[in-house]
Design an enzyme around this catalytic site. Structure first.
Site, PDB file in Angstrom:
ATOM      1  N   HIS A  23      -6.521  -7.147  -0.105  1.00  0.00           N
ATOM      2  CA  HIS A  23      -6.635  -5.718  -0.378  1.00  0.00           C
ATOM      3  C   HIS A  23      -5.828  -5.353  -1.621  1.00  0.00           C
ATOM      4  O   HIS A  23      -4.729  -5.880  -1.830  1.00  0.00           O
ATOM      5  CB  HIS A  23      -6.148  -4.904   0.819  1.00  0.00           C
ATOM      6  N   HIS A  73       0.806  -1.219   0.000  1.00  0.00           N
ATOM      7  CA  HIS A  73       0.000   0.000   0.000  1.00  0.00           C
ATOM      8  C   HIS A  73       0.844   1.276   0.000  1.00  0.00           C
ATOM      9  O   HIS A  73       0.295   2.372  -0.180  1.00  0.00           O
ATOM     10  CB  HIS A  73      -0.916   0.036   1.223  1.00  0.00           C
ATOM     11  N   ASP A 129      -4.853 -12.714   4.138  1.00  0.00           N
ATOM     12  CA  ASP A 129      -5.993 -12.150   4.840  1.00  0.00           C
ATOM     13  C   ASP A 129      -7.315 -12.423   4.131  1.00  0.00           C
ATOM     14  O   ASP A 129      -8.352 -11.893   4.531  1.00  0.00           O
ATOM     15  CB  ASP A 129      -5.814 -10.659   5.074  1.00  0.00           C
ATOM     16  N   ASP A 150      -3.096 -10.689  -1.983  1.00  0.00           N
ATOM     17  CA  ASP A 150      -3.616 -10.129  -0.737  1.00  0.00           C
ATOM     18  C   ASP A 150      -5.068  -9.710  -0.951  1.00  0.00           C
ATOM     19  O   ASP A 150      -5.445  -9.327  -2.054  1.00  0.00           O
ATOM     20  CB  ASP A 150      -2.757  -8.929  -0.339  1.00  0.00           C
TER      21      ASP A 150
END
Length: 304
Positions: free
Chosen positions: A162, A124, A244, A160
């Site tokens: 996200h 990120h 996740d 991931d």
């Protein structure tokens, strides 16, 4: 045999009480791997502490941002959005970058998978901003480094839960780079739309709905991910390996099980055996450690 890059120094990045991105994430994984049936097939390697990684980091992040992280660490505190900075954070984040670069070296030499077990995560982090628990954008830094040592075509897969907004922003305008992200939508950081294709048609964003399971992932891999990378023909594949998307992880609403990562890893090995896995998210300790074990097992079994 698989090489895993790890150092106890990665535990020294402190995020505070009850923060999801805790040092225990790594200790749970290490304990799981060292007590597993494949323990003897793992070569544990400490990342190079003497490598000057600042020039590599400067390929992605501004000098002002790098200095800001350093200054916050020297003060003993700091915060970028949800990314905590503690006294050792700058040094630990630099060591994490070193581990990813070491991983590129090993994969390019051995032409087989390696795994970077480091924190803080990175996908990120933007040019001038840390966010989403991330300080430096490890995967993008590793990709640029790979090209600098003569690896021409670099693929990046972010599984991931996200979207890897920092990674996409860093590489979407670079020739001979291909980026693919599978991520829950809606969800943090609310980026990664399908119509984002990159300057060279080199970006593939695959948002998935809450409640999705391994059957949905298999369909995406078979119909979209594998054709995308097979057309690109990467000389190396970097994977932002977040775990996740597990059903028990409180930061997502996807219904994967740890054993599903064995299937996902097999799809990746179908693209190329020259894979560098690097830990990103995953915050429920049992599913996280079990999922990493599934990935590592498949890589070991593929070369027995």
């Amino acid at each position: 045999m698989i090489t895993i890059f790890y150092s106890d120094k990665f535990l020294q990045h402190e995020t505070g009480y009850m923060h999801p991105e805790q040092p225990e994430r790594l200790t749970a994984i290490v304990d799981k791997l060292r007590s597993s049936t494949i323990a003897e097939q793992i070569q544990w390697v400490s990342p190079s502490s003497s490598r000057n990684v600042i020039p590599a980091i400067e390929q992605i992040h501004s000098s002002n941002y790098i200095q800001e992280v350093r200054t916050y660490s020297e003060r003993g505190w700091g915060c970028f959005e949800s990314t905590q900075i503690s006294p050792q954070s700058f040094e630990v984040a630099c060591l994490a970058v070193s581990a990813w670069l070491d991983g590129i070296d090993v994969v390019s030499q051995l032409k087989r998978p390696a795994f970077v077990l480091a924190r803080p995560p990175g996908h990120h982090a933007l040019k001038d901003e840390g966010m989403g628990f991330c300080i430096f954008c490890n995967a993008a830094i590793a990709a640029i480094y790979a090209q600098s040592i003569g690896i021409q075509r670099v693929g990046i897969l972010d599984w991931d839960v996200h979207h890897g907004n920092g990674t996409q922003a860093a590489v979407e305008n670079i020739p001979n780079m291909a980026f693919c992200s599978i991520h829950q939508s809606p969800g943090y950081p609310r980026t990664g739309k399908p119509d984002e294709r990159g300057k060279y048609n080199n970006v593939l964003n695959l948002p998935i709905a809450p409640g999705s399971n391994i059957q949905d992932y298999c369909k995406l891999f078979e119909e979209r991910v594998i054709p995308f990378f097979k057309d690109f023909c990467p000389d190396i594949l970097i994977i932002s390996a977040g775990y996740d998307a597990n059903q028990t992880d409180l930061l997502s609403k996807i219904n994967l099980q740890p054993q599903d990562y064995s299937i996902i890893t097999d799809y990746c090995l179908e693209i190329t055996p020259k894979i560098l896995f690097g830990l990103e998210g995953g915050y429920e300790l049992e599913s996280l450690s079990s999922s990493v074990l599934e990935t590592v097992k498949r890589c070991v079994d593929a070369f027995v």
